[in-house]
Design a protein around this motif. Structure first.
Motif, mmCIF file in Angstrom:
data_model
loop_
_atom_site.group_PDB
_atom_site.id
_atom_site.type_symbol
_atom_site.label_atom_id
_atom_site.label_comp_id
_atom_site.label_asym_id
_atom_site.label_seq_id
_atom_site.Cartn_x
_atom_site.Cartn_y
_atom_site.Cartn_z
ATOM 1 N N SER A 98 0.828 -1.213 0.000
ATOM 2 C CA SER A 98 0.000 0.000 0.000
ATOM 3 C C SER A 98 0.864 1.264 0.000
ATOM 4 C CB SER A 98 -0.972 0.000 1.183
ATOM 5 O OG SER A 98 -0.283 0.154 2.402
ATOM 6 N N LEU A 99 2.051 1.199 0.612
ATOM 7 C CA LEU A 99 2.962 2.348 0.590
ATOM 8 C C LEU A 99 3.784 2.385 -0.696
ATOM 9 C CD1 LEU A 99 4.243 2.324 4.278
ATOM 10 C CD2 LEU A 99 2.643 3.943 3.234
ATOM 11 N N ALA A 100 4.224 1.231 -1.159
ATOM 12 C CA ALA A 100 5.090 1.167 -2.339
ATOM 13 C C ALA A 100 4.385 1.643 -3.608
ATOM 14 C CB ALA A 100 5.610 -0.257 -2.533
ATOM 15 N N VAL A 101 3.082 1.642 -3.611
ATOM 16 C CA VAL A 101 2.331 2.133 -4.763
ATOM 17 C C VAL A 101 2.710 3.586 -5.066
ATOM 18 C CG1 VAL A 101 0.007 2.803 -5.520
ATOM 19 C CG2 VAL A 101 0.394 0.544 -4.547
ATOM 20 N N ASN A 102 2.930 4.376 -4.023
ATOM 21 C CA ASN A 102 3.199 5.810 -4.194
ATOM 22 C C ASN A 102 4.607 6.242 -3.810
ATOM 23 O OD1 ASN A 102 0.506 6.538 -5.033
ATOM 24 N ND2 ASN A 102 -0.102 6.064 -2.943
ATOM 25 N N GLN A 103 5.478 5.305 -3.480
ATOM 26 C CA GLN A 103 6.835 5.636 -3.040
ATOM 27 C C GLN A 103 7.822 4.761 -3.806
ATOM 28 O OE1 GLN A 103 5.400 6.275 1.614
ATOM 29 N NE2 GLN A 103 7.140 4.990 1.245
ATOM 30 N N ASN A 104 8.924 5.361 -4.252
ATOM 31 C CA ASN A 104 9.959 4.573 -4.925
ATOM 32 C C ASN A 104 10.665 3.631 -3.966
ATOM 33 O OD1 ASN A 104 9.558 5.573 -7.485
ATOM 34 N ND2 ASN A 104 10.995 7.261 -7.198
ATOM 35 N N PHE A 105 10.706 4.015 -2.704
ATOM 36 C CA PHE A 105 11.250 3.138 -1.678
ATOM 37 C C PHE A 105 10.454 3.328 -0.396
ATOM 38 C CE2 PHE A 105 13.769 7.027 -1.136
ATOM 39 C CZ PHE A 105 13.732 7.214 0.244
ATOM 40 N N VAL A 106 10.449 2.281 0.405
ATOM 41 C CA VAL A 106 9.759 2.322 1.693
ATOM 42 C C VAL A 106 10.815 2.137 2.782
ATOM 43 C CG1 VAL A 106 7.998 1.253 3.152
ATOM 44 C CG2 VAL A 106 7.669 1.334 0.658
ATOM 45 N N PRO A 107 11.007 3.135 3.636
ATOM 46 C CA PRO A 107 11.939 2.981 4.749
ATOM 47 C C PRO A 107 11.425 1.907 5.717
ATOM 48 C CG PRO A 107 11.359 5.283 4.411
ATOM 49 C CD PRO A 107 10.424 4.473 3.592
ATOM 50 N N LYS A 120 12.861 -1.340 -1.959
ATOM 51 C CA LYS A 120 12.657 -0.627 -3.212
ATOM 52 C C LYS A 120 11.431 -1.182 -3.946
ATOM 53 C CE LYS A 120 17.036 -1.517 -3.911
ATOM 54 N NZ LYS A 120 18.289 -1.772 -4.576
ATOM 55 N N ARG A 121 10.641 -0.275 -4.471
ATOM 56 C CA ARG A 121 9.471 -0.683 -5.243
ATOM 57 C C ARG A 121 9.887 -1.569 -6.404
ATOM 58 N NH1 ARG A 121 5.655 3.982 -7.081
ATOM 59 N NH2 ARG A 121 7.547 4.634 -8.115
ATOM 60 N N SER A 122 11.021 -1.264 -7.016
ATOM 61 C CA SER A 122 11.480 -2.062 -8.161
ATOM 62 C C SER A 122 11.752 -3.513 -7.767
ATOM 63 C CB SER A 122 12.733 -1.440 -8.785
ATOM 64 O OG SER A 122 13.783 -1.382 -7.841
ATOM 65 N N ASP A 123 12.208 -3.756 -6.535
ATOM 66 C CA ASP A 123 12.438 -5.131 -6.074
ATOM 67 C C ASP A 123 11.120 -5.883 -5.900
ATOM 68 O OD1 ASP A 123 15.170 -4.723 -6.083
ATOM 69 O OD2 ASP A 123 15.310 -4.401 -3.918
ATOM 70 N N ILE A 124 10.095 -5.190 -5.422
ATOM 71 C CA ILE A 124 8.780 -5.813 -5.272
ATOM 72 C C ILE A 124 8.214 -6.160 -6.646
ATOM 73 C CG2 ILE A 124 6.404 -5.483 -4.474
ATOM 74 C CD1 ILE A 124 7.589 -3.480 -2.393
#
Length: 142
Positions: A98-107, A120-124
């Protein structure tokens, strides 16, 4: 699935501190070709995200500021416009996605709110792509 599977640990993350200078951030972001980096305070807590846009807005809105004197501007004095929301390491995939949808990375933080890395969103997306197409290829070959 445990979100730790996707974690890039802090030791492998490029980040800055609020006491870093604008010049340090510019040079580091350029060297690593990043458009955003996490900000971590001296106690190790995630305090925000610094973006190229934040740096450009500071440059645009500060009349006497030029690249030469960016070494006199601390990141804590630059308004940030994006705050990537963190997840706890024990969060579930639903919270992460739900966070990665709008963020390039999630801390990612631990139980004491200490920064331990990013996802990283790219890893997901890469993981999902492989799951979908590896499964599809197996089904088609039968």
């Amino acid at each position: 699935m445990n979100i730790a599977f996707f974690l890039t640990p802090k030791k492998d993350v490029i980040y800055e501190t609020p006491n870093s200078t604008m010049r340090q951030a510019l040079e580091r972001m350029e060297r690593h070709r990043y458009t955003a980096v996490p900000l971590i305070d001296k106690s190790g807590k995630y305090v925000g995200t610094l973006t190229e846009g934040d740096l450009l807005w500071k440059l645009k809105n500060t009349p006497d500021l030029n690249f030469k004197n960016t070494s006199k501007v601390f990141l804590k004095d630059i308004p940030t416009h994006m705050n990537n929301m963190p997840v706890h390491i024990d969060s579930d995939m639903k919270d992460l996605i739900s966070l990665a949808v709008n963020q390039n990375f999630v801390p990612v933080v631990d139980d004491n709110e200490i920064f331990i890395g990013i996802i990283k969103r790219s890893d997901i997306i890469d993981y999902c792509y492989k799951k979908i197409f590896n499964t599809k290829e197996k089904v088609e070959s039968i």
